[in-house]
Design a protein around this motif. Sequence first.
Motif, short mmCIF file in Angstrom:
data_model
loop_
_atom_site.label_atom_id
_atom_site.label_comp_id
_atom_site.label_asym_id
_atom_site.label_seq_id
_atom_site.Cartn_x
_atom_site.Cartn_y
_atom_site.Cartn_z
N GLN A 1 0.81 -1.22 0.00
CA GLN A 1 0.00 0.00 0.00
C GLN A 1 0.84 1.27 0.00
O GLN A 1 0.38 2.32 -0.42
CB GLN A 1 -0.93 0.00 1.21
N GLY A 2 2.09 1.15 0.47
CA GLY A 2 2.94 2.33 0.49
C GLY A 2 3.55 2.63 -0.86
O GLY A 2 3.37 3.71 -1.43
N SER A 3 4.27 1.64 -1.42
CA SER A 3 4.99 1.86 -2.68
C SER A 3 4.15 1.54 -3.90
O SER A 3 4.45 2.01 -5.01
CB SER A 3 6.26 1.00 -2.70
N GLY A 4 3.13 0.70 -3.72
CA GLY A 4 2.35 0.27 -4.87
C GLY A 4 2.98 -0.89 -5.60
O GLY A 4 2.43 -1.39 -6.60
N HIS A 5 4.14 -1.36 -5.12
CA HIS A 5 4.81 -2.47 -5.77
C HIS A 5 4.13 -3.79 -5.41
O HIS A 5 3.56 -3.95 -4.33
CB HIS A 5 6.28 -2.53 -5.34
N PHE A 6 4.23 -4.75 -6.32
CA PHE A 6 3.64 -6.05 -6.10
C PHE A 6 4.65 -7.01 -5.47
O PHE A 6 5.84 -7.01 -5.81
CB PHE A 6 3.14 -6.66 -7.41
N THR A 7 4.17 -7.79 -4.54
CA THR A 7 4.94 -8.90 -3.98
C THR A 7 3.93 -10.02 -3.78
O THR A 7 2.88 -10.03 -4.40
CB THR A 7 5.64 -8.49 -2.67
N GLY A 8 4.23 -10.99 -2.95
CA GLY A 8 3.27 -12.05 -2.79
C GLY A 8 3.76 -13.14 -1.86
O GLY A 8 4.82 -13.02 -1.24
N THR A 9 2.97 -14.18 -1.76
CA THR A 9 3.30 -15.29 -0.88
C THR A 9 2.92 -16.60 -1.56
O THR A 9 1.88 -16.67 -2.25
CB THR A 9 2.59 -15.13 0.47
N PRO A 10 3.73 -17.64 -1.44
CA PRO A 10 3.43 -18.93 -2.09
C PRO A 10 2.17 -19.57 -1.52
O PRO A 10 1.84 -19.41 -0.35
CB PRO A 10 4.67 -19.78 -1.79
N ASN A 11 1.48 -20.33 -2.36
CA ASN A 11 0.27 -21.02 -1.96
C ASN A 11 0.36 -22.46 -2.45
O ASN A 11 -0.46 -22.93 -3.24
CB ASN A 11 -0.94 -20.32 -2.56
N LYS B 1 13.79 -4.44 -4.60
CA LYS B 1 13.20 -4.12 -5.90
C LYS B 1 13.82 -4.98 -7.00
O LYS B 1 14.99 -5.35 -6.96
CB LYS B 1 13.39 -2.64 -6.21
N LYS B 2 13.00 -5.27 -8.01
CA LYS B 2 13.45 -6.08 -9.14
C LYS B 2 12.97 -5.44 -10.43
O LYS B 2 11.85 -4.93 -10.51
CB LYS B 2 12.87 -7.49 -9.04
N PHE B 3 13.83 -5.43 -11.42
CA PHE B 3 13.37 -5.02 -12.74
C PHE B 3 14.03 -5.94 -13.76
O PHE B 3 15.08 -6.55 -13.52
CB PHE B 3 13.70 -3.55 -13.04
#
Length: 309
Positions: A39-49, A259-261
Motif C-alpha cells: 500500500q505504500g509503494s504500490g509495488h507487487f509482492t506475494g506469498t506462495p500457496n 526491488k526487481k526489474f
Amino acid sequence: KGPTLLIERGANHSAYPQASVRQGYPQIAAMTYEQLKNQGSGHFTGTPNILGGGSALGGGTCWRADANSFLSLGLDFQSVENAFQFLEKSLCRPVGKTDFSDTFVSAMGDMGMDVIETSSGQASWAQKNLSGSVQIARSIMPSSGENRRTASSLFEIPVATDDTSIMDQGNLTVYLLSKVKDVMFNGAKEAIGVNVQSPAGSVAVFVRETGKIFLNAGAYETPKLLMLSGIGPSQILSKYNIPVVVENQHVGQHLLEKKKFSFEVPSFQNIDGDDTNVFDAVAFNKDYLMSLANKFIPEWSNALDGCSL
C-alpha cells in the motif's frame, strides 16, 4: 520428534506438472503465487500457496546469503555452515554450463568481477572483490529428466541412523488446502492449539502436553498470523478489536523492500541454453544481484505480475 502435524494452505506441488520440470518456471509461480500489493509503494509482492513454499514455485537457485547477515543475528557461524551443507547436499545439484550462461559469465568477468570456478553457489562466502563475483549456481530445478527438489522433499530423505525418512517413521501428518486462522493461548499465555479453516470446515487443533507450535508462514503471513493471535503492536491490534496477548512493537515491522526489474534483449538466432536457463549464472556485489533467464519466461512473468501483452 514425535507426532507432528503440518498445516499447508496450498495443494501438493505434485498436483502441478509445471512444478516438476525446468521449463515449468515461471508458469507454476503464476498459478500458485498469491499477489500482494504494497500500500505504500504500490509495488507487487506475494506469498506462495503450495506445499514447499517458494522452493516449489521459484527459480530454484541455491545461493548463500552474506555470512555477515547471520552473524549480526547472533547465530553461530559453524551451525549455519552445517545447515547449508545439509541442504545443499540434499536438494541442490550442479547446473550444466551452456553457451548462454558462459557468455554472461565472461561478460561479467570483463567488467571486473571475480569469476569463481569452484564452490558453486557459495560466492557470498568467498567474495573479496568489491566489484563483485560471478559464477554458475547450483539449483533445485531438474535437469536430465529429474524432478524439482522442494523443501518438502526433505520428508523423503533418510535422516535417521537406520536410513529411514520422516515419512517412513510415520510421525508426520499433512493437512493440505487448510489455513490457520489464529493461535490459541491459555491463561498462562502458553500456545495450546490453532484454529484451522479446512475443506471440511472450521476445526480447533490442540497440541499434546509439552507439544510446541511453530509458525513458518513466510515473511508476510507469519507476522500477520501473530497479530491475528494477539501478538504485536497494541495500537494495531486494538484497531481491529483483537485482544492483546503479548505486546510486541516489532511484529510486522522492519521489512525491507527488494526491488526487481527486468528487460528483454532480442536475439536473431538460437543459443545453446537460451530455452532452459533459469538463473543458472548469477553476478552480484554489495548493491545488486543480476542474472539471466530463458526466452520463454517474459510472457509468463507478465501473467505473474498481472500484466498483459
